[in-house]
Design an enzyme around this catalytic site. Sequence first.
Site, PDB file in Angstrom:
ATOM      1  N   HIS A 120       5.564  -7.318  -2.372  1.00  0.00           N
ATOM      2  CA  HIS A 120       5.105  -8.119  -0.936  1.00  0.00           C
ATOM      3  C   HIS A 120       5.217  -9.506  -1.196  1.00  0.00           C
ATOM      4  O   HIS A 120       4.238 -10.455  -1.226  1.00  0.00           O
ATOM      5  CB  HIS A 120       3.555  -7.658  -0.714  1.00  0.00           C
ATOM      6  CG  HIS A 120       3.627  -6.280  -0.118  1.00  0.00           C
ATOM      7  ND1 HIS A 120       3.179  -5.301  -0.972  1.00  0.00           N
ATOM      8  CD2 HIS A 120       3.532  -5.583   0.942  1.00  0.00           C
ATOM      9  CE1 HIS A 120       3.101  -4.109  -0.386  1.00  0.00           C
ATOM     10  NE2 HIS A 120       3.581  -4.272   0.853  1.00  0.00           N
ATOM     11  N   TRP A 162       8.039 -13.259  -0.617  1.00  0.00           N
ATOM     12  CA  TRP A 162       8.856 -13.955   0.383  1.00  0.00           C
ATOM     13  C   TRP A 162      10.344 -12.957   0.732  1.00  0.00           C
ATOM     14  O   TRP A 162      10.609 -12.971   1.707  1.00  0.00           O
ATOM     15  CB  TRP A 162       9.087 -15.316   0.072  1.00  0.00           C
ATOM     16  CG  TRP A 162      10.307 -16.109   0.648  1.00  0.00           C
ATOM     17  CD1 TRP A 162      11.152 -16.306   0.348  1.00  0.00           C
ATOM     18  CD2 TRP A 162      10.310 -16.264   2.184  1.00  0.00           C
ATOM     19  NE1 TRP A 162      12.165 -17.143   1.430  1.00  0.00           N
ATOM     20  CE2 TRP A 162      11.423 -17.120   2.275  1.00  0.00           C
ATOM     21  CE3 TRP A 162       9.513 -15.848   3.102  1.00  0.00           C
ATOM     22  CZ2 TRP A 162      11.744 -17.671   3.750  1.00  0.00           C
ATOM     23  CZ3 TRP A 162       9.593 -16.200   4.492  1.00  0.00           C
ATOM     24  CH2 TRP A 162      11.061 -17.081   4.724  1.00  0.00           C
ATOM     25  N   ASP A 163      10.746 -12.546  -0.346  1.00  0.00           N
ATOM     26  CA  ASP A 163      11.949 -11.648  -0.343  1.00  0.00           C
ATOM     27  C   ASP A 163      11.837 -10.628   0.540  1.00  0.00           C
ATOM     28  O   ASP A 163      12.637 -10.146   1.566  1.00  0.00           O
ATOM     29  CB  ASP A 163      12.462 -11.220  -1.611  1.00  0.00           C
ATOM     30  CG  ASP A 163      12.949 -12.087  -2.738  1.00  0.00           C
ATOM     31  OD1 ASP A 163      13.469 -13.159  -1.959  1.00  0.00           O
ATOM     32  OD2 ASP A 163      13.266 -11.771  -3.937  1.00  0.00           O
ATOM     33  N   HIS A 210       4.422 -11.186   8.294  1.00  0.00           N
ATOM     34  CA  HIS A 210       3.534  -9.815   8.431  1.00  0.00           C
ATOM     35  C   HIS A 210       2.888  -9.630   6.946  1.00  0.00           C
ATOM     36  O   HIS A 210       2.026  -8.710   7.189  1.00  0.00           O
ATOM     37  CB  HIS A 210       4.417  -8.685   8.749  1.00  0.00           C
ATOM     38  CG  HIS A 210       5.321  -7.961   7.759  1.00  0.00           C
ATOM     39  ND1 HIS A 210       6.363  -8.422   7.044  1.00  0.00           N
ATOM     40  CD2 HIS A 210       5.070  -7.086   6.868  1.00  0.00           C
ATOM     41  CE1 HIS A 210       6.800  -7.752   6.070  1.00  0.00           C
ATOM     42  NE2 HIS A 210       5.708  -6.848   5.954  1.00  0.00           N
ATOM     43  N   ASP A 211       3.233 -10.309   5.983  1.00  0.00           N
ATOM     44  CA  ASP A 211       2.547 -10.096   4.621  1.00  0.00           C
ATOM     45  C   ASP A 211       2.058 -11.269   4.088  1.00  0.00           C
ATOM     46  O   ASP A 211       2.021 -11.261   2.827  1.00  0.00           O
ATOM     47  CB  ASP A 211       3.262  -9.178   3.795  1.00  0.00           C
ATOM     48  CG  ASP A 211       3.360  -7.644   3.784  1.00  0.00           C
ATOM     49  OD1 ASP A 211       2.327  -7.177   4.380  1.00  0.00           O
ATOM     50  OD2 ASP A 211       4.502  -6.795   3.546  1.00  0.00           O
TER      51      ASP A 211
HETATM   52  N1  LIG Z   1       6.382   5.131  -1.948  1.00  0.00           N
HETATM   53  C1  LIG Z   1       6.911   4.243  -1.193  1.00  0.00           C
HETATM   54  N2  LIG Z   1       6.261   3.328  -0.391  1.00  0.00           N
HETATM   55  C2  LIG Z   1       6.789   2.326   0.238  1.00  0.00           C
HETATM   56  C3  LIG Z   1       8.229   2.299   0.152  1.00  0.00           C
HETATM   57  N3  LIG Z   1       8.534   1.149   0.825  1.00  0.00           N
HETATM   58  C4  LIG Z   1       7.291   0.706   1.493  1.00  0.00           C
HETATM   59  N4  LIG Z   1       6.297   1.485   1.016  1.00  0.00           N
HETATM   60  C5  LIG Z   1       4.853   1.493   1.399  1.00  0.00           C
HETATM   61  O1  LIG Z   1       4.735   1.193   2.411  1.00  0.00           O
HETATM   62  C6  LIG Z   1       3.893   0.398   2.978  1.00  0.00           C
HETATM   63  C7  LIG Z   1       4.134  -0.180   4.396  1.00  0.00           C
HETATM   64  O2  LIG Z   1       3.230  -1.276   4.380  1.00  0.00           O
HETATM   65  P1  LIG Z   1       3.035  -2.482   3.369  1.00  0.00           P
HETATM   66  O3  LIG Z   1       4.096  -3.385   3.449  1.00  0.00           O
HETATM   67  O4  LIG Z   1       1.593  -3.076   3.225  1.00  0.00           O
HETATM   68  O5  LIG Z   1       3.113  -1.519   1.894  1.00  0.00           O
HETATM   69  C8  LIG Z   1       4.161  -0.694   1.839  1.00  0.00           C
HETATM   70  C9  LIG Z   1       4.237  -0.017   0.808  1.00  0.00           C
HETATM   71  O6  LIG Z   1       2.963   0.370   0.347  1.00  0.00           O
HETATM   72  C10 LIG Z   1       8.928   3.158  -0.605  1.00  0.00           C
HETATM   73  O7  LIG Z   1      10.206   2.979  -0.759  1.00  0.00           O
HETATM   74  N5  LIG Z   1       8.324   4.044  -1.308  1.00  0.00           N
END
Ligand SMILES: Nc1nc2c(ncn2[C@@H]2O[C@@H]3COP(=O)(O)O[C@H]3[C@H]2O)c(=O)[nH]1
Length: 873
Positions: free
Chosen positions: A603, A605-606, A641-642
């Site tokens: 979570h 900048w990328d 958003h994060d």
């Molecule tokens: N298991 C899994 N979880 C993911 C993947 N990509 C995103 N997430 C989850 O999906 C969530 C979406 O909201 P967030 O960005 O808070 O956190 C993210 C991760 O916890 C993925 O490829 N695999």
Amino acid sequence: MNGIHKSHDGGPAAFMFVKSQVIKFEKFLIERMHEPCKPMPSSTRKTTAAALLSTNGFNVQPANGRRRHVSASKVWANGTSNRHTCTLGDLINDINNDTVINFLQDNPSLLDQYIQNYVSEETVESWLVNKRKSRNNRIRNGDIIYNREGSPHRPVIEYSKAKDKRIHIQKLLKNVHEKTNQVKLLEELASSVSTATAADGYNLYLVTEDSRIINFVSSSAKEHSVTTCSQPVGPGHTLSAYAAWCRKCIRIQNAASLADRKHPLGIDHMNGQIHSVLAQPILDSDDRVTGVVELYRREGRAPFTEMDEQVVAAFNGWALVLFRSIQLQSDVARQRKLNEFLLAVTKNIFQDIVSMDTVIMKIMDFAKRLVKADRASLFLLDTVTKELYARIFDTGSSAHESNPCAKEIRFPMDVGVAGFVATTGETLNITDAYQDERFNRDVDLKTGYKTKSLLCMPIRIRGSIFGVVQMVNKLQGTFTKTDEESFETFAVYCGLALHHAKLYDKIRKSEQKYKVALEVLSYHNQCSEEEYIKLKSLPMPCGRQVEDIPKFTFSPWSIEEEQKSLHVVYMFKDLFGLEKFDLSRLYRFTLTVKKNYRKVPYHNWDHAFSVAHAMYCILKTQEHSFTQLESLALFVACLCHDLDHRGKTNAFMVKSASPLAAIYTTSVMEHHHFNQTVSILQQDNHNILKEFTSEEYKTVLRYIKDCILATDLALFFGNKAKLKEWQDSKEFNWKSIEHRHTLQAVMMTGADLCASTKPWHYQRETVQVIFEEFYSQGDEERDQGITPIAMMDRTKADQLPESQVGFIVGICLPCYELLAQIIPASKPMVDGALSNLSKWQELADANKKIKEKATMESNKNNRKVDKNGNLKL
Ligand SMILES: Nc1nc2c(ncn2[C@@H]2O[C@@H]3COP(=O)(O)O[C@H]3[C@H]2O)c(=O)[nH]1
């Protein structure tokens, strides 16, 4: 005429004669007494004449032939022959005022009989009224007037005058109920009882609440000079003090008995003219002597009798009932008043708390008004130095309100009355401060103010003494029990207000600290001028460089780190142009957003950049489907958003009791991300929305908030279900704001999970960092004694491909398939996700095979060993 006997031979003639005399007598009475009643019927006259004669010893024979004998041998006059002065014969022979008066004086029963039989009650009452009036108005000895002129209520007299007694009593009660002034009521009682007992006057005294002193209150005498104003309750002083002490009615029959050793001071300077006194203590409902009514008759009058005593006792009984009712009434009224007062205090104190000093000044002002004190002081306890101190000291002038004493008053916490209260926690009600050894005269010496009465009470906060509030000099008299009670309730509010003010002071201080921390933070979290200048100097991507940017397959990882910020600016410019946006703000905003992402595995900048890019791709395909404000909100929301993500899930934040979880109850991190977005926009030269109207600004912010909150995966399922229903039923309507906003929420999820749609090597790399973050949370949970879920448990890393299959099938594909139905141009995302799914499926299958093979191997080995683990031969 004394001793004259009149003999009659009897007979009708004599009877007729007497009857004619009765008519005369009746006429006489009518004339003299102004009796407005009808003349007697002749039959009555006959009976009266007969009764008259027979009552007085004449033998009257009936006229109907039988002998009617009137015997004059009977001597009449109350059974004694030598006391009568006038006989019926005299009366009959020479009827005039004197003879009738003499006659009636000697024969009261005759008049009694006549009044009872022939005079109406109203007439008798009006006689009584007239009689009392004339007596009361008579000035005796030329100096004392015994009728209180201007007395507002004379209930007994009024009662006797009233035609309709019921209405009069109602009026009287109403009157009484309206009176809460006990003294007035006692005066009325005294006046009534004085009238009822035909006293020449009364004195009224009240006993103090502590039952120690009796004070003169009023007298029926207009010019009554009192020498015995205030006396200790008990023997050896005045009659009233003695009556209050022995709690009994005392009847003095003659002037000489007044100066008894039990009450040598008598009743006061009128003693010389007083002949008889009746002192009745007035008890209240708690059986406490509240006062004494002293009735007196002057010389020449008959002394009070036992009957008078009974009348007074009866009045006292009624007074008790009355006072009880009044007491209750006044208690309720007082309580209501106190409640209203306290409500006003609370409102005033809590509505506008500025500082502790303001609260203290308000409290003192209210307290003074509550107990009608001249001055008020509040000493706070300094627990460190064990001193009492007052920054604001009531000097009596209003100057302190605007200009509190610059110099603090301080003294050891065990000095003076305040010190006594602070150390013992007791309430003190001191009637004469100079008589009390605890009183510290120093302050009076300094200020020149003379302290008389004092009411001092501790102020507690959570049971501990916080300070002492002192009321000085009751404006009239001394502080009463009621003052103490009201003040006690007030002290509780006082404690609350001070506690509140103390907290408020603390909050204000921590607010300032928070501001300082924010200043420091925003300095360090803002992009530096160098960073800004550097970014500004970079050439904007163009030509072939930008060809791939709008493609869903474009990988954010394919560009240099420092190019990402530039690409954000490029995409922003491409989507919205620069007419409404200031480029330098956009640079700064982008750089600061970047800076506010933490260096967590996923979570960061990328991730923010790749999500913003995914949204850019979608928006590029839908240029006219959303309003400009909606598109702007979607793109900015993706970028932010994060913000400040700590690499932990919402569930973890709640479980670990993070302060963030205490602020937000749902979507903990998403709320924080939005909050951070607003903070950045508020920083100098960062507000990219500056050119918008305030209405537009509010709308974009609202949209940004909705979009950021929608990235909470917990909300995705609801949004997807709604959108799918509209889509499946062909009800989805681009013009519906609700439909569009739900679509935007699902678009946010689609952009957030875009890694699952990217070419395989990017997907694999991203999943690696995602799980790195998951495992790190799992490690922390394990450290805290919590067993992590399998997905976050690094010991179960072999389950990853299977987990990815579940994730793409359960979340990603439903999201992208639905989006592709509404936005067909987003179909590449479905394809990307499907392609990755098959890869993860392959890995999962391969894993499964390896596991199965391993199990088979292990089973084979197990068969080669016996139950003790030894190789079977
Ligand atoms: N298991 C899994 N979880 C993911 C993947 N990509 C995103 N997430 C989850 O999906 C969530 C979406 O909201 P967030 O960005 O808070 O956190 C993210 C991760 O916890 C993925 O490829 N695999």
